[in-house]
Scaffold this motif. Structure first.
Motif, PDB file in Angstrom:
ATOM      1  N   LYS A   1     -51.643 -22.558  -1.489  1.00 15.66           N
ATOM      2  CA  LYS A   1     -51.397 -21.752  -0.290  1.00 15.66           C
ATOM      3  C   LYS A   1     -51.707 -22.541   0.966  1.00 15.66           C
TER       4      LYS A   1
ATOM      5  N   LEU B   1     -45.527 -25.512   6.268  1.00 21.20           N
ATOM      6  CA  LEU B   1     -44.767 -24.618   7.130  1.00 21.20           C
ATOM      7  C   LEU B   1     -45.041 -24.902   8.603  1.00 21.20           C
TER       8      LEU B   1
ATOM      9  N   LEU C   1     -43.330 -27.976   9.658  1.00 17.39           N
ATOM     10  CA  LEU C   1     -41.911 -27.731   9.849  1.00 17.39           C
ATOM     11  C   LEU C   1     -41.659 -27.002  11.172  1.00 17.39           C
TER      12      LEU C   1
ATOM     13  N   SER D   1     -39.871 -28.547  14.498  1.00 16.73           N
ATOM     14  CA  SER D   1     -38.628 -27.920  14.943  1.00 16.73           C
ATOM     15  C   SER D   1     -38.776 -27.374  16.360  1.00 16.73           C
TER      16      SER D   1
ATOM     17  N   HIS E   1     -38.851 -29.977  18.906  1.00 15.41           N
ATOM     18  CA  HIS E   1     -37.500 -30.468  19.102  1.00 15.41           C
ATOM     19  C   HIS E   1     -36.717 -29.506  19.995  1.00 15.41           C
ATOM     20  N   LEU E   2     -36.839 -28.227  19.685  1.00 15.71           N
ATOM     21  CA  LEU E   2     -36.081 -27.233  20.429  1.00 15.71           C
ATOM     22  C   LEU E   2     -36.509 -27.196  21.897  1.00 15.71           C
TER      23      LEU E   2
ATOM     24  N   ARG F   1     -35.196 -30.163  23.630  1.00 15.00           N
ATOM     25  CA  ARG F   1     -33.760 -30.024  23.806  1.00 15.00           C
ATOM     26  C   ARG F   1     -33.442 -29.067  24.956  1.00 15.00           C
TER      27      ARG F   1
ATOM     28  N   VAL G   1     -31.113 -28.670  14.117  1.00 14.22           N
ATOM     29  CA  VAL G   1     -32.504 -28.545  13.689  1.00 14.22           C
ATOM     30  C   VAL G   1     -32.847 -27.082  13.410  1.00 14.22           C
ATOM     31  N   LEU G   2     -32.512 -26.246  14.409  1.00 16.82           N
ATOM     32  CA  LEU G   2     -32.812 -24.823  14.254  1.00 16.82           C
ATOM     33  C   LEU G   2     -32.056 -24.251  13.062  1.00 16.82           C
TER      34      LEU G   2
ATOM     35  N   LEU H   1     -33.711 -25.315   9.960  1.00 17.93           N
ATOM     36  CA  LEU H   1     -34.993 -24.625   9.847  1.00 17.93           C
ATOM     37  C   LEU H   1     -34.795 -23.196   9.335  1.00 17.93           C
TER      38      LEU H   1
ATOM     39  N   PHE I   1     -33.836 -22.994   5.853  1.00 20.34           N
ATOM     40  CA  PHE I   1     -34.943 -23.326   4.974  1.00 20.34           C
ATOM     41  C   PHE I   1     -35.965 -22.184   4.914  1.00 20.34           C
ATOM     42  N   LEU I   2     -36.198 -21.630   6.081  1.00 19.06           N
ATOM     43  CA  LEU I   2     -37.296 -20.667   6.161  1.00 19.06           C
ATOM     44  C   LEU I   2     -36.929 -19.275   5.647  1.00 19.06           C
TER      45      LEU I   2
END
Lengths: 99, 428, 102, 486, 499, 316
Positions: free
Chosen positions: A66, A73, A76, A80, A83-84, A87, F188-189, F192, F195-196
């Protein structure tokens, strides 16, 4: 205190230092991109260290799973989202900081 | 049976002219004036006393004919026949139709007055007679006639009012309002004096006796003779008749009251004589003579009141006197009228007469205007401050509207909190 | 003073803080935030005091109530936000017009 | 026959049927209108059934989940609840009939589910005997009401609804805080249980303050009425009717219920404060109504004033319990009918002339006679003129006030009626005259006119039903057994 | 089945139901509407006749419906109620005929006749009310049903008149309500009882009772147009003539006066009221009103306004009769209730005829109108003389008893008031008559409508003539059985001589 | 002592965050701080032995509310003509017409008064916990909170689901502004979310299942599902046209619908509303929780989405 506890403490303190550094970066760095850089890198590592510290204390393998899952998670998500955000900032036309 | 016929004939005497007064009824009949008086004429001629009781009329009333009444009725018939004849000559008049109505109404009233046996009946029919006579008098007349008519009317109204009060006094004293009963009943009660004076004033006004002679003289002056000849027979005679009937003669001595009447009589004689000699046109001859004659009559009445015993000695003369007075005056007027017939009345350029009401209104208006001018400063002062006062609630309302209290969300919630606190505090 | 009361007091203060913000702010988004904070304060009071059982397990009834409350709060928030957006689109301003009456 | 009727759990049906109906309307918009009409009608029947049940068996209890208080939730219906349910059913049916003609297709599909859910919430509220459950029903009702108020999406409607929502949430939270205190102070949320256990203590007082303030805010008692006029005035007509007639009554009902069961004996001087605020509300609301130039705002302010009347009963109830409460209930009932009729009639005029400026009503009496009649009859009840429900209510109130020598209240009651006459006839006077400018007019469906008219008739009819209604409200003696002052 | 218990209700319903049906009739269904109206009026008249006969023979007619737990809606036929009921039903019939003629071809007749019927129902209800709350109920109903009639024309003036009417009457209604409730809290009953039901209250309640009396008189005085409260009445003249006629003669003002009669006689009881010392001020108030109304009437050029102020004045005769507090004055007051109604309605019909046929609204336009419309003006003349109190018209009888009553009660000043009023009456009526009969008519009338050879339509002509004849008859036949006077005596007897 | 210090710190942190969130001149900051406040609240719940609430708070209070707020802020910028004015301090100053300290006075009284009241409560009170424990056996679940939510006070929960539905109906009836600019989500989103999403679903199923005896349950699971929906929506995923009509609405209604039907059925069977027979209780609760989870998830996602997905089709 048994040895594993010392390990935990060490890992946790290390993690906390990474967090502190990341937070410092967030506060002190000049623009959004550099702040993201500081935050994500530091936090990912810091969280990793903390998870490690907790893994040492875990009672079962399931708990270990866990904890690792949480780390994955967050990694990830953190990557992400960083990155967002970057961007989005680019799209808004926020320019890179240059000395 | 005979009784019934007699009684019904009495009714017809009164109802017939009333019926004829409705234009539709008489439209086909010739000589309505003459026709209308016929039953009365017949009844005068028919012998025998009779009475007719109408229990449902007013408070129950009775009409009767007896020796005394017959005199008066005869006079009435004569005067009205004369008048009808005189009026007939003016048939070409466009107002003929309406004049006839008033003529007949007056006639009916007159007959009723004569035949009534109690105060209410007398009063009622005299009202009918009085007001209809006004119509008859002024119909189609010029401004002067109208002025005379108005004078008459004012006197008439006041007289009626005063008599009404007298009537009430009598009624509150006694249930039965027949002349004889009233005469006796009105002696020696607390309201006697009041009653006497009321009745006196009323009939003095009605009959145009001296200090109230004004309307009579101006009526004689302006009204065409064909109607003026009724003046003596209708208002004057009936006024005198009323006095005889209403006042308690022969019952009791009323010194002061009688003396006053005597004095009125004397003054009346003097006045009539004086005018007769200083201003005796042909036309006014009947007027001054009637004033003089009524003066005599009054003096007699006054004497009768001062000395009740004396009264009984000439009581029987009063009715014939009244009757002859009426006939005499009617004849006199008729004759003079005929004599003057060819000469038109001079036109009077009097000012336009307006309604009494508007006239009074003018006065009030004037008073108001003047007071307004004077009070103007004060008023404006007052008005200004009032406006200010008026603005206050408005301002309070405006104040309360959105900004401070209602719309201000923030203030509102503060209130909410305060309310909660208050509730909790109060609930302790 | 046990922590129970500490949290309950925090809840009281949060409630009041939210109320204060609700009063002083004109911006609707802030008002909505304020309402949420107030709600949190109430929930905190409810749950904190539920711990007074003296045993390990707290009273579960307030917990269930708070879960209900949270769902209600999010529903209300969603509706309020939508309203706010529509209103802003109409008036160009995310505040209550002081006088919308004619 | 009788036994079957008494066995059907009408109370539960009153909640579940509109709930299911609301969902069904949401799922199948095409049948929404029919379903809505049918279900509101069934609602009327159910109330009749429930009434039958209550009259033959006494008060209605239903332990949800079979647990019973204090663990579970109890449903409870006595005469008071029954009357509120009945008025809800009646007004609800009227509103349904009206709405079937009022809404265009697009709004219709949105209206019906929300409306049925509001109805369900109202019924649930009047049946509930659990203060937390009351909170949830309040929320269902409040949110749905807000959504309905904003239905037209106009600027005014949105800002009105926003105000309404914020006020609602604030009130709810305040109420919830009070509930929390009561629960933690006395360990129950069941009203009956609480009634036994609650004692005068800081907890109770604070709960009273919070609950009272919250409910007063929701009921829009002066000075917390600020949200009501914009919300009620800018909503679609049937929604305005719903809000003014029923929704504000719901929170008043809770306040009344809690007062009767829990707070009343401990209330201290709160009732005096309520009375004072009610009095000010009567005057203020009426004066504001008089000043309005727009019809719907006028009617909305009239609601503010009429709510004030309901609160006048609180100080009077101290010594004349039953009678004062009877008056308040009667006023609430007749106001529900009358105000619904009034808003519906106003909606007709608005639809007809395309505006609701009072000065330009332009001979509505001739052109919409039924609507004008409805408005007038409703006005009669609002003014408290006989024969109408409002009259009976005011009569009872006056009687109590006079018997106690409360001259201030007497003056307020009378003055409020006069001011009400002022604003009602301000409208009616214009309804007879011709406006300076001619307006385009749109046809108004008969169902809309009749719905308004029948509700108004109901308000009048209530004036003749005092005896049965007052004997109904006595079932289960919700007002306790206070002696009535002679 | 006890029919007697339903007859009072039927009397009310006999105009209520047609009224409600009429509302729903289409505008052009003239015949059906007229039939309904007349049928209702006739049925009502028949029922009233039946009750008259019955009450005369000592029967009881009483309807009781529960209103509040311990208060009932009571409709009861006693002599006093019947007096008023009879007046209303007779005049309703006449006025209906008149209104049918008057409104021929004008818009919104369904509405008009509907409210008209409601108005009459309310009036009849007022008359038959057996307790104060029923009275109050119908009293307010009357206010409401009259309002649409006043603003019927839909003009700005009408609206303002209606507004003013409401301001007064609603205010009055509120005061009355207050008084009623207060009384109820003191006594626990509101039932009209001969000689009142307040005797048993202790001394300590007397101040309160005085205030209650004042409240009630103020409330009723609005409709009865007692002086400071009369302002609405002249304004209400904008209504169509049948409305003014009904308003002034029967419905509204009479309801107020009738209420005063009820309050003084059957709530307080006249001797108790005298004991309280409230009748004196009431009498003075009435006297003031009489004189004031007459004075104001003098200055009106508008015919209907002049008549309106005349009404203000005349109504207080009734109040005066009541306030004098003696049996004979009672007769005078009560009988004037009927007499004034008959005379005033004739006057208003005539005024309406003038307006409708010739377009005459002002006194100053009435020159020579008697020649153009002799029947109408004859009726007017009878009415006017009746108002002045000239025998043998009904007004004379009233004044007679009032005067006698005043003398009997030792209040001579009333005589002066009566005299002054008569004088003023003459001053404002006689000029009208003079103009109508003796002035030359103008070349053209303001707005003439032709009706062939008749002076005006039958439906317009008959009602004034009939009512005028009735006024005449009521005076002349005062001693006949079933005359208004007879009933008034019955009522006075009941109030004063029964244990 | 350490516990106490931690609690005190947490409390102060809560207050500080709330203050900052409420008073921050920048709206975005305010929202972010509010989300942080929500997370801290979750911690507080844990400290108060309320893990169920902690989960719900984290998922709904902080997560979804935050998402809603942020989305609203984004749309607000869109709604404003001028982006710069949003939440700028200058504007904020201008809008305060009310002396800020004024409400503080009564509020301090509120704090004092309510604080006093809270402290006046007895330190120990069992509330209804004993009764819950006593009846837990027959409730069909072993987690007391779930037992209260779905059994003892299931009626509240039924109405609560209706609240959610009402909110959605409200949002839809307002034609809430749909998500703003439709930009491509970017790889990317997209990745994600792909995946999620399965992870979310898995988590939701876990929470749902575990709710019967441990912290978790329909609300928590539902909000996780909702979060998945939000993510998908952000990633540019939309319902297929065919699914937006009845199927979507069926899902939305499923929770309260199932609840009502169960209520009816139980009433017919047992005589009382929502009275489960002990043997069927657990299965019924599971059924209800499952449907509720779907509904909650769908509703929350739909609330986030704002506008009515099928609106354009409805009029045809």
């Amino acid at each position: 205190m048994i040895p594993s506890d010392y390990l935990s403490v060490a890992l946790l303190i290390a993690g906390a230092i990474f967090f502190l550094a990341g937070t410092l970066g967030l506060l002190r760095f000049p623009d959004v991109y550099t702040r993201l850089h500081a935050l994500t890198k530091a936090d990912n590592v810091g969280l990793g260290l903390i998870v490690m510290g907790l893994v040492v204390q875990a009672e079962s393998w399931a708990a270990v799973g866990k904890l690792l899952l949480i780390w994955v998670l967050v990694l990830l998500a953190g990557a992400s989202v960083a990155h967002l955000v970057a961007r989005g900032a680019l799209q808004r036309g926020i320019r890179l900081w240059k000395r | 049976m005979n009784e019934d016929i007699h009684s019904i004939s009495l009714l017809i005497v009164m109802v017939w002219p009333l019926l004829l007064a409705i234009p539709a009824v008489r439209s086909r009949l010739p000589w309505p004036g003459h026709l209308a008086i016929m039953p009365a004429a017949v009844r005068v001629i028919l012998p025998g006393d009779s009475s007719f009781e109408l229990s449902w009329l007013f408070f129950g009333t009775e009409f009767a004919i007896d020796g005394e009444v017959r005199w008066i009725l005869a006079m009435t018939v004569a005067v009205w026949l004369l008048a009808a004849t005189a009026a007939k000559s003016s048939k070409s008049d466009p107002t003929y139709d309406r004049t006839t109505t008033f003529f007949l109404l007056t006639l009916a009233g007159n007959v009723g007055v004569v035949l009534a046996t109690d105060l209410v009946g007398f009063f009622s029919f005299s009202t009918l007679m009085g007001y209809s006579f006004y119509g008859l008098m002024i119909h189609g007349g010029n401004a002067e006639v109208q002025r005379a008519g108005r004078l008459y009317l004012i006197f008439l109204i006041v007289a009626d009012l005063v008599l009404f009060e007298a009537l009430l006094l009598a009624a509150s004293t006694t249930e039965d309002l027949r002349y004889k009963v009233v005469r006796q009943a009105m002696v020696g009660t607390s309201s006697t004096q009041f009653y006497l004076w009321m009745a006196l004033v009323g009939f003095v006004f009605k009959a145009g006796i001296w200090p109230a002679q004004l309307w009579l003289s101006s009526a004689f002056k302006s009204v065409p003779f064909s109607r003026a000849l009724l003046l003596g027979g209708v208002p004057v005679s009936m006024g005198l008749l009323g006095m005889v009937r209403w006042l308690p003669f022969g019952e009791h001595a009323f010194y002061v009251f009688g003396m006053v009447i005597q004095m009125i009589g004397v003054a009346s004689i003097l006045y009539g004589a004086l005018r007769f000699f200083t201003n005796a046109t042909m036309k006014m001859l009947p007027a001054w003579s009637i004033i003089t004659v009524t003066g005599f009559f009054m003096a007699t009445l006054g004497t009768g009141l001062v000395y009740p015993a004396l009264w009984s000695q000439y009581e029987y003369l009063t009715h014939p006197f009244i009757a002859s007075l009426g006939i005499f005056l009617a004849a006199l007027t008729f004759t003079i009228g005929r004599l003057q017939d060819t000469r038109p009345h001079p036109a009077f350029a009097s000012r336009k007469v307006e309604d009494l009401s508007l006239w009074v209104g003018k006065w009030i208006g004037a008073i108001r205007r003047s007071s307004k001018d004077r009070l103007f400063g004060l008023q404006s002062l007052w008005r200004g401050s009032w406006l200010k006062v008026k603005e206050q609630p408005q301002r309070i309302l405006d104040w309360g509207k959105p900004a401070v209290l209602v719309g201000g969300w923030s203030a509102a919630i503060t209130m909410f909190v305060l309310l909660g606190l208050m509730l909790a505090w109060l609930a302790r | 003073m046990s922590t129970v009361f500490l949290y309950a007091l925090v809840g009281v203060v949060l409630f009041s803080l939210g109320l204060y913000a609700l009063i002083v702010h004109a911006h609707l988004l802030r008002k909505i935030l304020a309402i949420n904070v107030m709600g949190s304060g109430v929930f905190l009071v409810l749950v904190a005091l539920a711990k007074r059982t003296g045993e390990d397990t707290p009273d579960p009834v307030p917990h269930a109530m708070v879960i209900t409350g949270i769902v209600v709060a999010v529903s209300a928030t969603a509706l309020a936000l939508t309203l706010m957006l529509k209103l802003t689109a109409e008036t160009g301003n995310a505040e209550l017009p002081e006088d919308s009456r004619e | 026959m009788g036994t079957v009727i008494t066995k059907i759990p009408w109370g539960v049906l009153l909640i579940l049927l509109p709930l299911m109906g609301g969902m069904a309307c949401f799922l199948w918009p095409r049948i929404a209108k029919i379903l809505g009409l049918v279900l509101t009608f069934v609602g009327v029947l159910s109330v009749v059934g429930l009434g039958w049940q209550i009259m033959s068996n006494g008060v209605y209890h239903h332990a949800v989940g079979g647990w019973g208080a204090p663990l579970g939730i109890n449903l409870y219906a006595d005469g008071l609840s029954l009357l509120m349910l009945a008025i809800t059913a009646l007004v609800g049916f009227g509103i349904s009939v009206y709405s079937s003609g009022y809404f265009e297709r697009q709004h219709s599909t949105r209206f019906w589910p929300l409306w049925l859910l509001v109805l369900a919430a109202l019924n649930a509220l009047f049946l509930s005997n659990d203060i937390f459950n009351l909170y949830v029903t309040l929320e269902v009702m409040g949110l749905a009401a807000v959504a309905l108020a904003a239905l037209t999406g106009s600027r005014d409607a949105l800002s009105g609804a926003m105000r309404y929502l914020l006020a609602n949430l604030l009130g709810s939270l305040s109420y919830l805080f009070g509930v929390a205190l009561l629960y933690h102070g006395f360990g129950s949320v069941d009203i009956t249980t609480l009634a036994v256990q609650v004692k005068g203590s800081p907890t109770t007082w604070a709960a009273l303050g919070l609950i009272g303030a919250g409910l007063v805010l929701k009921t829009a008692l002066f000075p917390l009425h600020f949200w009501l006029p914009p919300a009620h005035a800018s909503a679609p007509a049937p929604v305005s009717a719903l809000l003014s007639a029923l929704v504000v009554k719901a929170s008043f009902y809770i306040l009344l219920r809690l007062w009767l069961e829990i707070f009343g004996p401990l209330g201290g001087d709160v009732d005096t404060l309520f009375g004072v605020l009610g009095a000010v509300a009567v005057l203020w609301g009426s004066l504001q109504a008089l000043r309005q130039t727009r019809l719907k705002l006028l009617v909305a302010y009239s609601t503010v004033a009429q709510i004030g009347y309901l609160f006048l009963a609180f100080p009077l109830a101290m010594s004349a319990g039953v009678m004062a409460w009877n008056a308040a209930v009667y006023l609430a009932l007749s106001h529900a009918l009358a105000k619904a009729a009034m808003f519906l009639a106003t909606g007709n005029m608005l639809r007809f002339g395309g505006h609701d400026r009072i000065a330009d009503l332009d001979r509505v009496v001739q052109r919409l006679p039924l609507t004008a009649t409805a408005f007038a009859l409703a006005g009669v009840s609002i003014m408290g003129l006989p024969p109408s429900g409002g009259f009976i209510g005011k009569w009872l109130l006056l009687e109590v006030a006079l018997a106690q020598g409360q001259w201030g209240l007497v003056v307020i009651i009378v003055l409020g009626g006069l001011l009400a006459a002022g604003y009602v006839f301000k409208v009616l006077g214009q309804a007879f005259t011709q406006a300076a400018v001619m307006h385009e007019s749109r046809a108004v469906p008969a169902s809309m006119e009749w719905a308004a008219l029948l509700l108004a008739f109901g308000a009048i009819l209530l004036g003749f039903l005092a005896t049965p209604v007052l004997s109904l409200v006595g079932i289960g003696s919700p007002f306790g057994a206070h002696e009535v002052m002679p | 089945m006890n029919w007697n218990a339903w007859i009072p209700l039927l009397v009310v319903a006999s105009s209520l139901l047609p009224g409600l049906v009429i509302f729903s009739l289409a505008e052009e269904r003239v015949r059906l509407r007229s039939t309904l109206n007349l049928a209702g009026a006739l049925v009502k008249l028949a029922l009233v006749g039946w009750m008259l006969w019955g009450v005369y023979h000592g029967r009881h007619y009483e309807t009781r419906l529960a209103l509040l737990p311990d208060l009932e809606l009571v409709l009861r036929a006693g002599p006093l109620s019947l007096l008023f009921v009879t007046l209303s039903s007779v005049l309703w019939l006449v006025t209906t005929v008149y209104a049918i003629g008057y409104l021929e071809g004008s818009p919104h007749r369904s509405r008009f006749f509907g409210f008209f019927s409601l108005c009459v129902s309310a009036t009849v209800g007022v008359a038959l009310s057996g307790n104060l709350i029923s009275f109050l109920l119908f009293y307010e109903l009357l206010t409401l049903s009259t309002y649409p009639l006043i603003v019927h024309r839909g003009t700005e003036v009408a609206r303002r008149a209606g507004h003013s009417y409401l301001v007064y009457t609603i205010f009055g209604g509120a005061l009355l309500l207050l008084g009623t409730v207060w009384l109820y809290t003191l006594t626990g009953t509101l039932e009209f009882t001969p000689q009142g039901f307040l005797n048993s209250l202790g001394e300590e309640h007397h101040p309160a009772l005085i205030v209650i009396f004042a409240l009630m008189i103020a409330g009723l005085g609005v409709k009865a147009a007692l002086v400071p409260l009369h302002g609405w009445l002249p304004q209400a003249m904008v209504a169509p003539a049948p409305v003014s006629a009904l308003l002034h003669a029967v419905a509204v003002v009479k309801a107020g006066v009738f209420g005063i009669v009820r309050v003084v006689y059957e709530v307080f009881g006249v001797s108790f009221a005298a004991e309280l010392g409230v009748t004196g001020p009431l009498a003075w108030l009435a006297a003031t009103t009489i004189i004031y109304g007459s004075l104001r009437a003098l200055f009106q050029d508008d015919l209907k306004r002049r008549l309106a102020f005349c009404t203000v004045s005349q109504l207080s005769y009734i109040v005066l009769g009541v306030a004098i507090a003696g049996p004979i004055a009672t007769i005078g007051g009560v009988v004037h209730l009927v007499h004034q109604g008959l005379m005033k309605i004739a006057l208003f019909f005539c005024a309406g005829n003038l307006a409708e046929t010739l377009g005459i609204h002002k006194v100053s336009e009435m020159n020579g109108v008697g020649r153009r419309m002799p029947w109408t003006m004859a009726a007017f003349t009878i009415g006017a003389f009746g108002m002045m109190g000239a025998p043998p018209i009904a007004g004379f009888i009233s004044k007679w008893y009032l005067g006698l009553g005043a003398l009997e009660a030792g209040q001579e000043w009333v005589i002066l008031v009566l005299a002054g009023s008569s004088l003023l009456n003459a001053a404002y009526f006689l000029p009208i008559l003079h103009r109508a009969w003796f002035q030359e008519p103008p070349e053209t009338w303001p707005e003439e409508r032709k009706f062939g050879r008749k002076e005006t339509a039958w439906a317009l002509l008959l009602p004034p003539v009939i009512t005028a004849l009735m006024a005449l008859g009521a005076g002349m036949l005062a001693s006949a059985p079933f005359s208004p006077l007879g009933w008034a005596q019955l009522i006075a007897q009941r109030e004063f001589y029964q244990p | 002592m350490l516990q106490w210090a931690l609690d005190a710190l947490l409390g102060l942190g809560l207050l500080w965050l709330a203050w900052c969130a409420l008073m921050s001149p920048n709206l975005l900051k305010a929202i972010v701080l509010f989300v942080a406040f929500g997370l801290l609240m979750a911690l507080a719940w844990v400290r108060l032995d309320a893990p169920d609430i902690a989960l719900a708070e984290a998922a709904i209070g902080a997560g979804l509310t935050g998402a809603l707020l942020l989305a609203a802020l984004a749309r607000l910028r869109f709604a404003y003509a001028d982006e710069e004015t949003v939440g700028s301090p200058a504007q904020e100053e201008a809008k305060v017409r009310f002396p800020q300290w004024l409400p503080a006075v009564p509020l301090l009284l509120v704090v004092a008064g309510l604080g006093y009241v809270v402290l006046s409560l007895p330190p120990y009170a069992t509330g209804l916990s004993t009764e819950v424990t006593a009846n837990l056996e027959s409730s069909g679940v072993s987690n007391p909170v779930t037992a209260v939510l779905l059994n003892f006070r299931g009626y509240d929960t039924l109405l609560e689901l209706v609240v959610l539905l009402v909110a959605l109906l409200g949002v839809w009836s307002l034609d809430g502004l749909a998500l703003g600019r439709e930009t491509a989500p970017g790889p990317v989103l997209d990745t994600l979310s792909r995946f999620l999403t399965p992870v979310f679903i898995l988590v939701a199923a876990y929470l749902l299942w575990v709710g019967a005896h441990a912290p978790g349950g329909a609300f928590q699971a539902g909000s996780v599902l909702g979060a998945a929906g939000v993510l998908l929506l952000l990633a540019g995923w939309r319902f297929r046209a065919g699914l937006t009509e009845l199927p979507l609405r069926l899902v939305l209604v499923a929770g309260p619908g199932a609840f009502v039907i169960v209520a009816l059925v139980t009433m017919l069977m047992e005589g009382q509303l929502l009275e489960y027979s002990p043997e069927q209780a657990s299965i019924l609760i599971l059924f209800l929780e499952t449907t509720a989870t779907f509904s909650i998830g769908a509703t929350l996602a739909a609330l986030f989405f704002g506008g009515r997905p099928q609106d354009d089709k409805e009029h045809t």
